[in-house]
Design a protein around this motif. Structure first.
Motif, PDB file in Angstrom:
ATOM      1  N   LEU A  11       8.553   3.428  -4.240  1.00 30.48           N
ATOM      2  CA  LEU A  11       8.161   4.903  -4.601  1.00 30.48           C
ATOM      3  C   LEU A  11       6.786   4.515  -5.193  1.00 30.48           C
ATOM      4  O   LEU A  11       5.958   5.959  -5.150  1.00 30.48           O
ATOM      5  N   ALA A  12       6.626   3.822  -5.492  1.00 32.57           N
ATOM      6  CA  ALA A  12       5.529   3.261  -6.755  1.00 32.57           C
ATOM      7  C   ALA A  12       4.242   3.554  -5.849  1.00 32.57           C
ATOM      8  O   ALA A  12       3.089   4.256  -6.513  1.00 32.57           O
ATOM      9  N   THR A  15       3.830   6.178  -4.246  1.00 32.21           N
ATOM     10  CA  THR A  15       3.425   7.756  -5.182  1.00 32.21           C
ATOM     11  C   THR A  15       1.318   7.406  -5.532  1.00 32.21           C
ATOM     12  O   THR A  15       0.586   8.132  -5.700  1.00 32.21           O
ATOM     13  N   CYS A  16       1.419   6.475  -5.854  1.00 22.73           N
ATOM     14  CA  CYS A  16      -0.114   5.874  -5.763  1.00 22.73           C
ATOM     15  C   CYS A  16      -1.098   6.230  -4.540  1.00 22.73           C
ATOM     16  O   CYS A  16      -2.513   6.561  -4.730  1.00 22.73           O
ATOM     17  N   SER A  19      -1.806  10.211  -4.975  1.00 17.78           N
ATOM     18  CA  SER A  19      -2.548  10.472  -6.037  1.00 17.78           C
ATOM     19  C   SER A  19      -4.081  10.393  -4.921  1.00 17.78           C
ATOM     20  O   SER A  19      -5.168  10.586  -5.212  1.00 17.78           O
TER      21      SER A  19
END
Length: 95
Positions: A11-12, A15-16, A19
């Motif tokens: 998930l991290a 997300t990166c 972005s």
């Protein structure tokens, strides 16, 4: 709860990546504005082609920066501020 922890790393990462993609497709930050005297026959597009960015983004930036409309005919002798540089998208990253 255990399954959520198992996918937290993915998930991290997702997300990166999302972005970075959003920053990549955002309009560029234009800098180095200089005053240019409009020559006969010059248009916003011909002025924008001199900047190393997508001309559509530059045309819009010139119009907004100089408080003119996109369909306005430029008059010879008119003074406009035009960007000369483009900041890369990664300079907008905030850590």
């Amino acid at each position: 709860m255990l399954k959520l922890k198992q996918y937290a790393g993915w998930l991290a990462i997702a997300t990166c990546l999302i972005s970075l993609l959003m920053l990549r497709f955002a309009p560029p930050v234009l800098t180095g504005w200089i005053e240019v005297v409009v020559a006969p026959g010059q248009t916003l597009w011909s002025l924008a082609e001199q900047c190393p960015a997508n001309p559509w983004d530059v045309v819009n930036a010139i119009a907004v920066h100089n408080h003119i409309s996109l369909d306005q005919t430029l008059q010879p002798g008119e003074v406009l501020e035009v960007p000369t540089k483009m900041s890369p998208f990664w300079t907008r990253l905030v850590f």
